[in-house]
Design an enzyme around this catalytic site. Structure first.
Site, PDB file in Angstrom:
ATOM      1  N   ARG A   1       0.834  -1.211   0.000  1.00  0.00           N
ATOM      2  CA  ARG A   1       0.000   0.000   0.000  1.00  0.00           C
ATOM      3  C   ARG A   1       0.864   1.256   0.000  1.00  0.00           C
ATOM      4  NH1 ARG A   1      -2.733  -3.748   3.298  1.00  0.00           N
ATOM      5  NH2 ARG A   1      -1.594  -3.050   5.173  1.00  0.00           N
ATOM      6  N   ARG A   2       2.109   1.087  -0.440  1.00  0.00           N
ATOM      7  CA  ARG A   2       3.062   2.199  -0.429  1.00  0.00           C
ATOM      8  C   ARG A   2       3.545   2.572  -1.833  1.00  0.00           C
ATOM      9  NH1 ARG A   2       6.786   0.073   4.696  1.00  0.00           N
ATOM     10  NH2 ARG A   2       5.048  -0.148   6.178  1.00  0.00           N
TER      11      ARG A   2
ATOM     12  N   CYS B   1       0.589  21.172  -8.936  1.00  0.00           N
ATOM     13  CA  CYS B   1      -0.865  21.081  -8.795  1.00  0.00           C
ATOM     14  C   CYS B   1      -1.272  19.612  -8.724  1.00  0.00           C
ATOM     15  CB  CYS B   1      -1.550  21.783  -9.957  1.00  0.00           C
ATOM     16  SG  CYS B   1      -1.249  23.560 -10.018  1.00  0.00           S
TER      17      CYS B   1
ATOM     18  N   ARG C   1      -4.052  19.125  -5.744  1.00  0.00           N
ATOM     19  CA  ARG C   1      -4.404  20.125  -4.719  1.00  0.00           C
ATOM     20  C   ARG C   1      -5.188  21.284  -5.311  1.00  0.00           C
ATOM     21  NH1 ARG C   1      -1.820  24.867  -5.249  1.00  0.00           N
ATOM     22  NH2 ARG C   1      -0.036  24.850  -6.659  1.00  0.00           N
ATOM     23  N   SER C   2      -4.879  21.641  -6.570  1.00  0.00           N
ATOM     24  CA  SER C   2      -5.500  22.783  -7.234  1.00  0.00           C
ATOM     25  C   SER C   2      -5.763  22.401  -8.677  1.00  0.00           C
ATOM     26  CB  SER C   2      -4.574  23.999  -7.169  1.00  0.00           C
ATOM     27  OG  SER C   2      -5.083  25.079  -7.926  1.00  0.00           O
TER      28      SER C   2
ATOM     29  N   ASP D   1      -7.500  23.766 -12.304  1.00  0.00           N
ATOM     30  CA  ASP D   1      -8.163  24.664 -13.247  1.00  0.00           C
ATOM     31  C   ASP D   1      -9.009  23.774 -14.152  1.00  0.00           C
ATOM     32  OD1 ASP D   1      -8.905  26.269 -15.358  1.00  0.00           O
ATOM     33  OD2 ASP D   1      -6.887  26.975 -15.824  1.00  0.00           O
TER      34      ASP D   1
ATOM     35  N   TYR E   1     -12.187  29.846 -13.518  1.00  0.00           N
ATOM     36  CA  TYR E   1     -11.883  31.276 -13.456  1.00  0.00           C
ATOM     37  C   TYR E   1     -13.069  32.087 -13.970  1.00  0.00           C
ATOM     38  CZ  TYR E   1      -7.078  30.321 -12.202  1.00  0.00           C
ATOM     39  OH  TYR E   1      -5.961  29.912 -11.523  1.00  0.00           O
TER      40      TYR E   1
ATOM     41  N   ALA F   1      -4.438  31.953 -16.432  1.00  0.00           N
ATOM     42  CA  ALA F   1      -4.134  32.799 -15.273  1.00  0.00           C
ATOM     43  C   ALA F   1      -2.767  32.410 -14.734  1.00  0.00           C
ATOM     44  CB  ALA F   1      -5.203  32.626 -14.200  1.00  0.00           C
TER      45      ALA F   1
END
Length: 311
Positions: free
Chosen positions: A172-173, A192, A213-214, A216, A256, A310
């Site tokens: 599981r690694r 990202c 994490r982010s 667009d 955006y 952006a």
């Protein structure tokens, strides 16, 4: 997602929910976004399926070149620009303009990057971004007196992943990440699509969970999901497995505010078709794939939709 339901509908549904119900905020770029936090989508990779968006054209060859560049560990845009890939130009260009005051165009900047190796070395580097962390994560060794020095060679997370999948598939690694906290401030853009975890099924199917994490959703996602699926196919082939699924999880998933036209056009379209990805050659290692080893078939997307990036 059931095979009878087109894989892209979940993407369009997420786009609609963000645009209608998303939390509107001012973001780092100053453009402003609407966002939802913590979203998940699943895409089957069985029978050579590849999750390319069909409601607009995705330039998958550009995404392929970017992924192969990541796997080299390079962090300079020069080899990308030399291949006509300009998706990373904005960040070093902005840095150059601020440092020199020269109002150089992107086209002229890219031409200088390709023509002048010294100029590229000074102005074309992005810092220790994705590929550097993937294949050359910094290691430190004792230097005596309780001190440590940076080792000449870093840790290759991708090579370690392949070895782990081959020799301990039930682990599981099976994880690699680009999120190196100590290096974030030196990166043109922190990662990202940051952490990938792989899972081997009892029948030999390989799944990949990508945490982003982010995201667009209007522009970047199309490349992110294609590259995650492509990487899963490559890893599966190298390990003698079959590609089963990509599970995508986004933290801050946003649109955006200046992408209103893109959203309106894309939500008015109906997804269709099931593109396939074929890999023509199995090289000795994952680092030896070439651009010409990959073919996408049955991809007939609708027209391209342009929107500003952006920075």
């Amino acid at each position: 997602m059931a095979d009878s339901i087109h894989y892209e509908l979940q993407y369009l549904d997420l786009m609609r929910r963000i645009w209608v119900d998303g939390d509107e905020r001012v973001d780092r770029t100053g453009v402003g976004t609407r966002s939802l936090f913590g979203e998940t989508m699943r895409f089957s990779l069985k029978d050579d399926a590849i999750p390319l968006l069909t409601t607009k054209r995705v330039y998958w060859k550009t995404a392929l070149r970017e992924l192969l560049w990541f796997l080299t560990g390079d962090t300079n845009i020069r080899p990308l620009v030399a291949q006509g890939v300009k998706i990373w130009t904005d960040w070093p260009l902005e840095k150059y303009r601020k440092a020199t005051g020269e109002a150089i165009s992107a086209t002229d900047f890219e031409a200088r990057i390709v023509a002048d190796a010294d100029f590229a070395a000074k102005w074309g580097d992005l810092g220790p971004v994705y590929g550097h962390q993937w294949v050359n994560w910094p290691r430190y060794e004792p230097a005596g007196g309780g001190l440590f020095r940076r080792a000449d060679h870093g840790y290759n997370q991708i090579a370690a992943l392949i070895d782990s999948l081959k020799n301990n598939p039930g682990s599981r690694r099976h994880i690699f990440t680009g999120w190196n906290v100590a290096d974030l401030d030196r990166m043109a853009l922190p990662p990202c699509h940051m952490t990938y975890q792989f899972h081997v099924r009892s029948d030999g199917g390989l799944s990949c969970l990508l945490f982003q994490r982010s995201c667009d959703l209007g522009l970047g996602f199309a490349f992110n999901i294609f590259e995650a699926a492509l990487l899963t196919r490559m890893v599966a082939e190298q390990c003698g497995l079959y590609a089963h699924e990509v599970v995508w999880t986004g933290g801050d998933v946003h649109l955006y505010l200046n992408h209103a036209e893109l959203v309106e056009q894309q939500l008015a379209r109906v997804p269709e078709g099931k593109p396939r990805l074929r890999i023509l050659r199995r090289p000795p290692s994952i680092f030896e794939y070439r651009f010409e080893d990959f073919v996408v078939e049955d991809y007939a997307p609708q027209a391209h939709i342009s929107a500003p990036v952006a920075v």
